[in-house]
Design a protein around this motif. Sequence first.
Motif, PDB file in Angstrom:
ATOM      1  N   LYS A 107      90.410 -14.488 -22.486  1.00  9.21           N
ATOM      2  CA  LYS A 107      90.536 -14.391 -21.030  1.00  9.21           C
ATOM      3  C   LYS A 107      91.632 -13.385 -20.701  1.00  9.21           C
ATOM      4  O   LYS A 107      92.755 -13.516 -21.176  1.00  9.21           O
ATOM      5  N   ILE A 108      91.269 -12.385 -19.880  1.00  9.62           N
ATOM      6  CA  ILE A 108      92.236 -11.367 -19.462  1.00  9.62           C
ATOM      7  C   ILE A 108      92.020 -11.093 -17.979  1.00  9.62           C
ATOM      8  O   ILE A 108      90.901 -10.809 -17.554  1.00  9.62           O
ATOM      9  N   ASP A 109      93.103 -11.172 -17.205  1.00  9.40           N
ATOM     10  CA  ASP A 109      93.052 -10.823 -15.786  1.00  9.40           C
ATOM     11  C   ASP A 109      93.646  -9.439 -15.608  1.00  9.40           C
ATOM     12  O   ASP A 109      94.653  -9.095 -16.236  1.00  9.40           O
ATOM     13  N   PHE A 110      93.028  -8.644 -14.736  1.00  4.99           N
ATOM     14  CA  PHE A 110      93.481  -7.289 -14.467  1.00  4.99           C
ATOM     15  C   PHE A 110      93.837  -7.144 -12.994  1.00  4.99           C
ATOM     16  O   PHE A 110      93.120  -7.653 -12.130  1.00  4.99           O
ATOM     17  N   GLN A 111      94.920  -6.441 -12.723  1.00  7.99           N
ATOM     18  CA  GLN A 111      95.317  -6.159 -11.346  1.00  7.99           C
ATOM     19  C   GLN A 111      94.374  -5.112 -10.773  1.00  7.99           C
ATOM     20  O   GLN A 111      94.002  -4.166 -11.466  1.00  7.99           O
ATOM     21  N   ILE A 112      94.003  -5.291  -9.496  1.00  6.82           N
ATOM     22  CA  ILE A 112      93.152  -4.310  -8.831  1.00  6.82           C
ATOM     23  C   ILE A 112      93.577  -4.212  -7.373  1.00  6.82           C
ATOM     24  O   ILE A 112      93.899  -5.219  -6.741  1.00  6.82           O
ATOM     25  N   GLU A 113      93.610  -3.003  -6.860  1.00  5.22           N
ATOM     26  CA  GLU A 113      93.974  -2.765  -5.464  1.00  5.22           C
ATOM     27  C   GLU A 113      92.768  -3.054  -4.569  1.00  5.22           C
ATOM     28  O   GLU A 113      91.622  -2.881  -4.986  1.00  5.22           O
ATOM     29  N   GLU A 114      93.047  -3.453  -3.328  1.00  7.11           N
ATOM     30  CA  GLU A 114      91.966  -3.783  -2.388  1.00  7.11           C
ATOM     31  C   GLU A 114      91.018  -2.604  -2.185  1.00  7.11           C
ATOM     32  O   GLU A 114      89.797  -2.780  -2.129  1.00  7.11           O
ATOM     33  N   SER A 115      91.563  -1.391  -2.109  1.00 11.11           N
ATOM     34  CA  SER A 115      90.713  -0.204  -1.929  1.00 11.11           C
ATOM     35  C   SER A 115      89.797   0.002  -3.142  1.00 11.11           C
ATOM     36  O   SER A 115      88.643   0.417  -2.998  1.00 11.11           O
ATOM     37  N   ASP A 116      90.305  -0.297  -4.330  1.00 10.90           N
ATOM     38  CA  ASP A 116      89.494  -0.170  -5.542  1.00 10.90           C
ATOM     39  C   ASP A 116      88.412  -1.244  -5.605  1.00 10.90           C
ATOM     40  O   ASP A 116      87.342  -1.024  -6.171  1.00 10.90           O
ATOM     41  N   VAL A 117      88.688  -2.418  -5.015  1.00  9.14           N
ATOM     42  CA  VAL A 117      87.684  -3.491  -4.970  1.00  9.14           C
ATOM     43  C   VAL A 117      86.454  -2.994  -4.234  1.00  9.14           C
ATOM     44  O   VAL A 117      85.319  -3.142  -4.700  1.00  9.14           O
ATOM     45  N   LYS A 118      86.662  -2.386  -3.073  1.00 11.28           N
ATOM     46  CA  LYS A 118      85.540  -1.890  -2.265  1.00 11.28           C
ATOM     47  C   LYS A 118      84.784  -0.796  -3.002  1.00 11.28           C
ATOM     48  O   LYS A 118      83.548  -0.765  -2.986  1.00 11.28           O
ATOM     49  N   ASN A 119      85.511   0.102  -3.645  1.00  9.36           N
ATOM     50  CA  ASN A 119      84.860   1.175  -4.405  1.00  9.36           C
ATOM     51  C   ASN A 119      84.072   0.626  -5.591  1.00  9.36           C
ATOM     52  O   ASN A 119      82.967   1.084  -5.879  1.00  9.36           O
ATOM     53  N   LEU A 120      84.633  -0.364  -6.277  1.00 10.26           N
ATOM     54  CA  LEU A 120      83.961  -0.968  -7.428  1.00 10.26           C
ATOM     55  C   LEU A 120      82.684  -1.685  -6.996  1.00 10.26           C
ATOM     56  O   LEU A 120      81.657  -1.584  -7.660  1.00 10.26           O
ATOM     57  N   GLU A 121      82.757  -2.405  -5.878  1.00  6.71           N
ATOM     58  CA  GLU A 121      81.587  -3.144  -5.405  1.00  6.71           C
ATOM     59  C   GLU A 121      80.441  -2.224  -5.019  1.00  6.71           C
ATOM     60  O   GLU A 121      79.275  -2.591  -5.141  1.00  6.71           O
ATOM     61  N   SER A 122      80.741  -1.018  -4.557  1.00  4.37           N
ATOM     62  CA  SER A 122      79.681  -0.099  -4.131  1.00  4.37           C
ATOM     63  C   SER A 122      79.268   0.883  -5.233  1.00  4.37           C
ATOM     64  O   SER A 122      78.311   1.631  -5.064  1.00  4.37           O
ATOM     65  N   ALA A 123      79.972   0.889  -6.353  1.00  2.00           N
ATOM     66  CA  ALA A 123      79.682   1.838  -7.434  1.00  2.00           C
ATOM     67  C   ALA A 123      78.467   1.426  -8.250  1.00  2.00           C
ATOM     68  O   ALA A 123      78.174   0.246  -8.402  1.00  2.00           O
ATOM     69  N   THR A 124      77.779   2.427  -8.770  1.00  5.75           N
ATOM     70  CA  THR A 124      76.711   2.202  -9.740  1.00  5.75           C
ATOM     71  C   THR A 124      77.332   2.419 -11.113  1.00  5.75           C
ATOM     72  O   THR A 124      77.586   3.558 -11.511  1.00  5.75           O
ATOM     73  N   LEU A 125      77.597   1.330 -11.815  1.00  5.97           N
ATOM     74  CA  LEU A 125      78.304   1.412 -13.098  1.00  5.97           C
ATOM     75  C   LEU A 125      77.364   1.776 -14.241  1.00  5.97           C
ATOM     76  O   LEU A 125      76.245   1.292 -14.315  1.00  5.97           O
ATOM     77  N   ARG A 126      77.874   2.622 -15.140  1.00  7.02           N
ATOM     78  CA  ARG A 126      77.153   2.951 -16.366  1.00  7.02           C
ATOM     79  C   ARG A 126      77.758   2.240 -17.560  1.00  7.02           C
ATOM     80  O   ARG A 126      77.055   1.861 -18.491  1.00  7.02           O
ATOM     81  N   SER A 127      79.106   2.097 -17.560  1.00  9.65           N
ATOM     82  CA  SER A 127      79.744   1.438 -18.695  1.00  9.65           C
ATOM     83  C   SER A 127      81.064   0.804 -18.286  1.00  9.65           C
ATOM     84  O   SER A 127      81.676   1.193 -17.289  1.00  9.65           O
ATOM     85  N   ILE A 128      81.459  -0.180 -19.073  1.00 15.33           N
ATOM     86  CA  ILE A 128      82.734  -0.859 -18.926  1.00 15.33           C
ATOM     87  C   ILE A 128      83.360  -0.840 -20.310  1.00 15.33           C
ATOM     88  O   ILE A 128      82.696  -1.178 -21.301  1.00 15.33           O
ATOM     89  N   GLN A 129      84.614  -0.457 -20.402  1.00 13.77           N
ATOM     90  CA  GLN A 129      85.275  -0.345 -21.698  1.00 13.77           C
ATOM     91  C   GLN A 129      86.591  -1.101 -21.645  1.00 13.77           C
ATOM     92  O   GLN A 129      87.326  -1.014 -20.665  1.00 13.77           O
ATOM     93  N   ILE A 130      86.877  -1.836 -22.700  1.00 20.17           N
ATOM     94  CA  ILE A 130      88.165  -2.514 -22.795  1.00 20.17           C
ATOM     95  C   ILE A 130      88.876  -2.022 -24.041  1.00 20.17           C
ATOM     96  O   ILE A 130      88.260  -1.860 -25.102  1.00 20.17           O
ATOM     97  N   LYS A 131      90.173  -1.742 -23.869  1.00 24.09           N
ATOM     98  CA  LYS A 131      90.999  -1.329 -24.990  1.00 24.09           C
ATOM     99  C   LYS A 131      92.159  -2.304 -25.098  1.00 24.09           C
ATOM    100  O   LYS A 131      92.906  -2.494 -24.144  1.00 24.09           O
ATOM    101  N   VAL A 132      92.245  -2.939 -26.255  1.00 21.08           N
ATOM    102  CA  VAL A 132      93.333  -3.865 -26.539  1.00 21.08           C
ATOM    103  C   VAL A 132      93.668  -3.747 -28.024  1.00 21.08           C
ATOM    104  O   VAL A 132      92.790  -3.857 -28.878  1.00 21.08           O
ATOM    105  N   LYS A 133      94.929  -3.451 -28.299  1.00 18.97           N
ATOM    106  CA  LYS A 133      95.393  -3.200 -29.664  1.00 18.97           C
ATOM    107  C   LYS A 133      94.493  -2.151 -30.310  1.00 18.97           C
ATOM    108  O   LYS A 133      94.301  -1.093 -29.753  1.00 18.97           O
ATOM    109  N   LYS A 134      93.906  -2.472 -31.460  1.00 22.18           N
ATOM    110  CA  LYS A 134      93.038  -1.517 -32.151  1.00 22.18           C
ATOM    111  C   LYS A 134      91.574  -1.688 -31.763  1.00 22.18           C
ATOM    112  O   LYS A 134      90.707  -0.997 -32.304  1.00 22.18           O
ATOM    113  N   HIS A 135      91.293  -2.587 -30.842  1.00 24.14           N
ATOM    114  CA  HIS A 135      89.918  -2.839 -30.416  1.00 24.14           C
ATOM    115  C   HIS A 135      89.569  -1.926 -29.246  1.00 24.14           C
ATOM    116  O   HIS A 135      90.324  -1.805 -28.288  1.00 24.14           O
ATOM    117  N   ASP A 136      88.423  -1.305 -29.326  1.00 23.10           N
ATOM    118  CA  ASP A 136      87.903  -0.448 -28.269  1.00 23.10           C
ATOM    119  C   ASP A 136      86.432  -0.828 -28.111  1.00 23.10           C
ATOM    120  O   ASP A 136      85.591  -0.417 -28.901  1.00 23.10           O
TER     121      ASP A 136
END
Length: 152
Positions: A107-136
């Motif tokens: 479980k990981i929570d990420f900070q997001i700005e309100e303006s980015d919330v609106k942009n994310l909700e309207s975006a057509t996403l192609r990929s989501i990537q997480i980087k943590v330690k040596k994991h990509d």
Amino acid sequence: MAFSLSKLFGSKNSETTSQSGDTIEAIINDVENRPFGVSENNVLFAGLNELGGYFFFQTVIVGALNVKSKNGAQLYFVGDDFKLKLEADMPEFESENSDTKGRNVTKIDFQIEESDVKNLESATLRSIQIKVKKHDILFSKYVVIEATDEEE
């Protein structure tokens, strides 16, 4: 957004435990929440939450990822004319084992700005990537394909 923890961790009566390893299909079938993204060995469940005027993008990664971090993580969204990088809200977190052999819950929570919330909700996403330690880990957006129920 609420996650059913018993469903995330699996139940001791679960018949979907695979002897040769966990599969993406088994994870999706075991967890009652709708996946946000899938990778080769992990399923990303996610949603937006607001607390006291602050917005968070909450993620739960179920699958092979097993990590203990003291330096946080980054989450990247890439879409049509859209890119967004989020930083983990807390630098320290750790994967937990589930009752299903070979399956972990992170479980990981990420900070997001309100303006980015609106942009994310309207975006057509192609990929989501997480980087943590040596994991990509690169997730593709999960798309539900509606099956028609035909009686046989």
